[in-house]
Design a protein around this motif. Structure first.
Motif, PDB file in Angstrom:
ATOM      1  N   LYS A 253       1.077  -1.130   0.048  1.00  0.00           N
ATOM      2  CA  LYS A 253       0.059  -0.049  -0.084  1.00  0.00           C
ATOM      3  C   LYS A 253       0.996   1.208  -0.073  1.00  0.00           C
ATOM      4  O   LYS A 253       1.507   1.457   1.124  1.00  0.00           O
ATOM      5  CB  LYS A 253      -1.075   0.058   1.285  1.00  0.00           C
ATOM      6  N   LYS A 254       0.928   1.925  -1.144  1.00  0.00           N
ATOM      7  CA  LYS A 254       1.923   3.105  -1.222  1.00  0.00           C
ATOM      8  C   LYS A 254       1.080   4.194  -1.319  1.00  0.00           C
ATOM      9  O   LYS A 254       0.191   4.533  -2.121  1.00  0.00           O
ATOM     10  CB  LYS A 254       2.643   2.837  -2.602  1.00  0.00           C
ATOM     11  N   PRO A 255       1.350   5.263  -0.341  1.00  0.00           N
ATOM     12  CA  PRO A 255       0.728   6.629  -0.629  1.00  0.00           C
ATOM     13  C   PRO A 255       0.656   7.309  -1.724  1.00  0.00           C
ATOM     14  O   PRO A 255       1.744   7.219  -2.356  1.00  0.00           O
ATOM     15  CB  PRO A 255       1.136   7.384   0.844  1.00  0.00           C
ATOM     16  N   LYS A 256      -0.280   8.170  -1.882  1.00  0.00           N
ATOM     17  CA  LYS A 256      -0.406   9.168  -3.446  1.00  0.00           C
ATOM     18  C   LYS A 256       1.221   9.799  -2.915  1.00  0.00           C
ATOM     19  O   LYS A 256       1.469  10.240  -1.802  1.00  0.00           O
ATOM     20  CB  LYS A 256      -1.568   9.919  -3.117  1.00  0.00           C
ATOM     21  N   ASP A 257       1.614  10.475  -4.022  1.00  0.00           N
ATOM     22  CA  ASP A 257       3.025  11.232  -3.718  1.00  0.00           C
ATOM     23  C   ASP A 257       2.679  12.373  -2.979  1.00  0.00           C
ATOM     24  O   ASP A 257       1.651  12.969  -3.162  1.00  0.00           O
ATOM     25  CB  ASP A 257       3.349  11.584  -5.572  1.00  0.00           C
ATOM     26  N   GLY A 258       3.584  12.512  -2.086  1.00  0.00           N
ATOM     27  CA  GLY A 258       3.585  13.409  -1.050  1.00  0.00           C
ATOM     28  C   GLY A 258       2.794  13.503  -0.069  1.00  0.00           C
ATOM     29  O   GLY A 258       2.585  14.061   1.004  1.00  0.00           O
ATOM     30  N   GLY A 259       2.053  12.118   0.097  1.00  0.00           N
ATOM     31  CA  GLY A 259       1.229  11.597   1.187  1.00  0.00           C
ATOM     32  C   GLY A 259       1.910  10.607   2.106  1.00  0.00           C
ATOM     33  O   GLY A 259       3.072  10.182   1.965  1.00  0.00           O
ATOM     34  N   ILE A 260       1.264  10.335   3.410  1.00  0.00           N
ATOM     35  CA  ILE A 260       1.720   9.395   4.252  1.00  0.00           C
ATOM     36  C   ILE A 260       0.871   8.416   4.512  1.00  0.00           C
ATOM     37  O   ILE A 260       1.122   7.504   5.153  1.00  0.00           O
ATOM     38  CB  ILE A 260       2.469  10.063   5.490  1.00  0.00           C
ATOM     39  N   SER A 261      -0.360   8.378   4.138  1.00  0.00           N
ATOM     40  CA  SER A 261      -1.462   7.551   4.432  1.00  0.00           C
ATOM     41  C   SER A 261      -1.699   6.635   3.216  1.00  0.00           C
ATOM     42  O   SER A 261      -1.876   7.353   1.823  1.00  0.00           O
ATOM     43  CB  SER A 261      -2.840   8.466   4.836  1.00  0.00           C
ATOM     44  N   ALA A 262      -1.856   5.289   3.417  1.00  0.00           N
ATOM     45  CA  ALA A 262      -2.360   4.569   2.305  1.00  0.00           C
ATOM     46  C   ALA A 262      -3.507   4.071   2.392  1.00  0.00           C
ATOM     47  O   ALA A 262      -3.940   2.856   1.881  1.00  0.00           O
ATOM     48  CB  ALA A 262      -1.251   3.371   2.306  1.00  0.00           C
ATOM     49  N   VAL A 263      -4.709   4.782   3.040  1.00  0.00           N
ATOM     50  CA  VAL A 263      -5.877   4.182   3.379  1.00  0.00           C
ATOM     51  C   VAL A 263      -6.615   4.459   2.019  1.00  0.00           C
ATOM     52  O   VAL A 263      -6.252   5.152   1.089  1.00  0.00           O
ATOM     53  CB  VAL A 263      -6.686   5.279   4.189  1.00  0.00           C
ATOM     54  N   GLY A 264      -7.396   3.626   1.737  1.00  0.00           N
ATOM     55  CA  GLY A 264      -8.138   3.585   0.406  1.00  0.00           C
ATOM     56  C   GLY A 264      -8.955   4.889   0.387  1.00  0.00           C
ATOM     57  O   GLY A 264      -9.670   5.388   1.279  1.00  0.00           O
TER      58      GLY A 264
END
Length: 109
Positions: A23-34
């Motif tokens: 589960k990789k976060p969106k670029d610039g993010g730290i959360s990989a929640v759906g």
């Protein structure tokens, strides 16, 4: 923090690993929640890329999970997940990598 590289979700049925999700976060993010733009990549339980973590978890660590939660007299859940975050510095050889548990999830059926 290497959370920006994502986390590995190990899907288990009792003591059996049935699948791995990166589960990789969106670029610039730290959360990989759906629903947050994160990218999920699905692997089988025998994925060679994660064999060191898988072997260590299933042979050395899994029997320590319930006791470490104060539930040593209880069996592993029927359906549960463990999320791992890579904690080693960049460049650490795979066989020396250290992974930390970010969370356990358990579902009742």
């Amino acid at each position: 923090p290497r959370i920006v590289e994502g986390e590995l979700r190990y899907n288990l049925v009792g003591p059996a690993l049935v699948g791995i999700i990166h589960k990789k976060p969106k670029d610039g993010g730290i959360s990989a929640v759906g629903g947050t733009g994160s990218v999920y990549t699905f692997y089988g339980p025998d994925e060679p890329k994660f064999s060191n973590l898988t072997t260590n978890f299933l042979t050395k660590d899994i029997d320590k999970v319930m006791p470490s939660l104060g539930l040593g007299d209880q069996p592993l859940p029927l359906w549960w997940t463990t999320d791992f975050i890579l904690a080693s510095p960049v460049g650490t050889p795979v066989e020396e990598e250290k992974w930390i548990v970010g969370e356990f999830n358990c579902s009742c059926v």
